[in-house]
Write an enzyme that holds these catalytic residues in place. Structure first.
Site, PDB file in Angstrom:
ATOM      1  CB  SER A 118      -0.802  -0.166   1.270  1.00 20.95           C
ATOM      2  OG  SER A 118      -2.045   0.814   0.968  1.00 20.95           O
ATOM      3  CB  ILE A 135     -11.273 -17.479  -6.589  1.00 20.36           C
ATOM      4  CG1 ILE A 135     -11.123 -17.571  -5.008  1.00 20.36           C
ATOM      5  CG2 ILE A 135      -9.995 -16.910  -7.235  1.00 20.36           C
ATOM      6  CD1 ILE A 135     -10.178 -18.677  -4.389  1.00 20.36           C
ATOM      7  CG  ASP A 186     -12.550 -21.034  -7.432  1.00 19.49           C
ATOM      8  OD1 ASP A 186     -13.357 -20.061  -8.092  1.00 19.49           O
ATOM      9  OD2 ASP A 186     -11.203 -21.147  -7.523  1.00 19.49           O
ATOM     10  CG  HIS A 231      -5.398  -2.628   0.336  1.00 15.46           C
ATOM     11  ND1 HIS A 231      -4.793  -2.476  -0.738  1.00 15.46           N
ATOM     12  CD2 HIS A 231      -4.849  -1.789   1.482  1.00 15.46           C
ATOM     13  CE1 HIS A 231      -3.876  -1.258  -0.593  1.00 15.46           C
ATOM     14  NE2 HIS A 231      -3.956  -0.954   0.789  1.00 15.46           N
ATOM     15  CG  ASP A 283      -6.229  -3.743  -3.037  1.00 20.67           C
ATOM     16  OD1 ASP A 283      -7.278  -3.126  -2.634  1.00 20.67           O
ATOM     17  OD2 ASP A 283      -4.819  -3.576  -2.987  1.00 20.67           O
ATOM     18  CG  ASP A 327     -17.101 -18.467  -9.202  1.00 24.69           C
ATOM     19  OD1 ASP A 327     -15.775 -18.478  -9.555  1.00 24.69           O
ATOM     20  OD2 ASP A 327     -17.531 -19.118  -8.408  1.00 24.69           O
ATOM     21  CG  ASP A 351     -12.110 -18.882 -12.776  1.00 19.60           C
ATOM     22  OD1 ASP A 351     -12.941 -19.650 -12.625  1.00 19.60           O
ATOM     23  OD2 ASP A 351     -11.637 -18.250 -11.809  1.00 19.60           O
TER      24      ASP A 351
END
Ligand SMILES: *[C@@H]1O[C@H](CO)[C@@H](O)[C@H](O)[C@H]1NC(C)=O
Ligand SMILES: *[C@@H]1O[C@H](CO)[C@@H](O)[C@H](O)[C@H]1NC(C)=O
Ligand SMILES: *[C@@H]1O[C@H](CO)[C@@H](O)[C@H](O)[C@H]1NC(C)=O
Length: 537
Positions: free
Chosen positions: A188, A266, A264, A444, A404, A257, A260
């Site tokens: 950061s 992610i 999951d 983040h 993030d 989702d 990809d």
């Protein structure tokens, strides 16, 4: 002679067993640290030895207490930077250093700084580094001091430079031998400090680790000011509460989702997700409470936050929030101390020097131009010419979480690509000194539901137990060390999914940009063997 002799002499029977391993000479050298120590404008405030396992109370910091992970000498220095400013620097110098590579690491800061990241100092000193940290030139995570331009200069660049000098001098003096390699790690604001070093002081560190860097600092402040106005305060029609942001996240996942290849929770490549919050709009007679839908004003808020930000005359300012960004950190961004703090403080104490400046009613796109067109002592931290770093032979490793919300990962893609363009070098040409790893699901600096613990800055305190359960050898920090010291450049960064007790629940080898993390089509997605790095066409 070992410290057990001191125990006998002084009658201090309560020292923990680790004390028996601390050589008396180490303790003497520590207590007498100030003798013969000389560094420009520097005063030694204290030097005390600390035993491994000690819980160290930290009354003047943002951390309550931290547990020592090594026997070490704790040195506190004050470096004067002007007649009205100074930087407090700490050096944690472990006993076990000479046979651990004689390394020094500077730990960067977060937010408005003012706090040494003691957990990171404890972690790094436990790995045998001389671990240095500093307060960026003011005390606490507050910005009021920036009305003094000297304090602002310290925050932007000077504190890092003077603390680097003092930290190196302290290390060399204490061990009475020159340190071998020096590293900088930060997330950061610390990531911004890292890039600034790579840009302006490329000879200072052998290896630099920039995580979620807050480069383009004034642009971030502008974007957050615009978000603060767009979201409004609790109760206004444009406002979404925590549960509503979580519903936005759920809708994002429902839509994206599978892109990809695996469900999951992610998003491996959020840029491929063209999220449509319109699908959450309430129909006639529908409400959030009964139907889980959003009002038109709320849908417009979501659309604004996910879109890139433009200023006057179509000027591009900053990427929008990334789909799949962690909602809880999003709420933090909207009305927590950061946004309330970030742009409001910047406008009050740096731009206008008017503590009564009211962001919500006064900020507009002309203010944005003013913020972007001034240098602010170099706060942009966005120089794309890294030829100094290339010439030095030093290394820059950058990573950024793809969930993030505070600093959109696209900012780091843009930075990487700007370096590529400026230096007329494709990624294969940057590889020898600059590598970038997008980390899916990472929030983040920390957080997220996937393999986001990579052993980087600002992580250990947010993954309790991980420093003990996850082997340090593959950490981002040690990957950088291997690159610098053995010329073994990282091709992937190992990430761990860590449970609440520090247990490992999954792993992923995150790919180096521009390679893309790709599911092999079968296998447990928490198993790193189920993924490969593929070239994007
Ligand atoms: C850095 O950011 C400022 C403000 O947006 C911009 O004017 C400048 O061109 C940028 N510099 C580089 C090298 O991208
Ligand atoms: C790269 O950046 C340097 C320093 O800011 C600038 O002088 C130069 O013109 C840039 N080169 C290109 C090709 O953009
Ligand atoms: C410094 O580090 C390099 C790279 O690991 C190593 O080859 C060298 O022996 C080290 N030098 C000293 C004095 O420790």
């Amino acid at each position: 002679m070992k410290v057990s002799s001191i125990v006998a002499f002084s009658g201090l029977f309560l020292l923990p067993p680790a004390a028996a391993l601390v050589p008396l000479k180490f303790i003497n050298d520590c207590v007498n640290f100030a003798t013969g120590f000389a560094n420009e404008n520097t005063e030694v405030l204290s030097s005390t030895y600390v035993l491994k396992g000690t819980v160290i109370p930290l009354p003047d910091s943002c951390t309550l207490a931290v547990t020592a992970r090594a026997n070490f000498c704790r040195v506190k220095l004050k470096v004067t930077t002007s007649s009205s400013s100074q930087v407090i620097t700490e050096a944690w110098l472990p006993t076990d250093w000479k046979n651990k590579g004689k390394r020094m690491v500077m730990n960067g800061n977060s937010g408005w700084g003012g706090c040494i990241l003691f957990e990171d100092l404890a972690w790094a000193s436990g790995l045998g580094f001389a671990a240095i940290g500093h307060d960026t030139g003011h005390v606490g995570p507050v910005a009021t001091g920036f009305s003094n331009p000297e304090v602002w200069k310290d925050w932007v660049y000077r504190s890092v430079l003077v603390a680097t000098k003092a930290g190196k001098a302290a290390t060399n003096h204490f061990y009475n031998t020159p340190l071998n390699k020096s590293y900088f790690i930060g997330c950061s604001t610390g990531g911004r400090q890292a890039l600034k070093l790579a840009q302006d002081s490329p000879d200072e560190y052998d290896g630099i680790l920039a995580a979620a860097p807050a480069a383009y600092w004034p642009n971030i402040e502008v974007s957050e000011a615009i978000y603060a106005q767009a979201v409004g305060t609790e109760g206004s029609p444009t406002y979404l509460n925590q549960a509503q942001w979580e519903a936005v996240d759920a809708a994002t996942m429902a839509q994206c989702d599978g892109i990809d290849g695996v469900l999951d929770g992610i998003l491996e490549n959020p840029a491929q997700c063209d999220f449509h919050p319109e699908l959450m709009l309430c129909g006639p007679g529908q409400t959030w409470l009964l139907n889980g839908c959003l009002t038109l004003a709320q849908v417009q808020t979501v659309k604004k936050l996910y879109a890139p930000i433009y200023g006057n005359h179509g000027r591009y300012i900053y990427p929008g929030i990334v789909p799949g960004a962690i909602p809880s950190q999003g709420m933090f961004l909207k009305y927590g101390p950061f946004v309330g703090g970030g742009p409001k403080d910047f406008l009050r104490y740096v731009v206008f020097n008017d503590p009564s400046y009211d962001l919500v009613s006064q900020f507009n796109l002309d203010t944005a131009d003013l913020m972007l067109d001034n240098d602010w002592s170099g706060a942009h931290s966005n120089k794309s010419d890294l030829s100094g770093l290339q010439a030095s032979g030093n290394k820059l490793l950058m990573y950024h979480g793809l969930a993030d919300v505070a600093i959109p990962p696209e900012a780091s893609y843009r930075y990487y690509n700007s370096v590529s363009l400026n230096m007329t070098l494709p990624p294969s040409g940057l590889d020898s000194f600059f590598r970038f790893f997008p980390i899916s699901s990472l929030g983040h600096c920390a957080g997220g539901k996937g393999a986001g613990y990579v052993g980087g800055p600002s992580q250990v305190q947010l993954y309790p137990g991980a420093a003990d359960s996850v082997p340090a050898g593959n950490s981002a920090l040690m990957s950088l060390v291997k690159w610098v010291e053995q010329n073994e450049a990282p091709e992937t960064l190992r990430g761990y999914k860590v449970g609440l007790l520090g247990e490992t629940l999954g792993q992923k080898d995150h790919c180096k940009y521009p390679l893309k993390m790709t599911y092999k089509g079968s296998g447990n997605p928490n198993n790193r063997g189920s993924w490969k790095c593929v070239k994007i066409d």
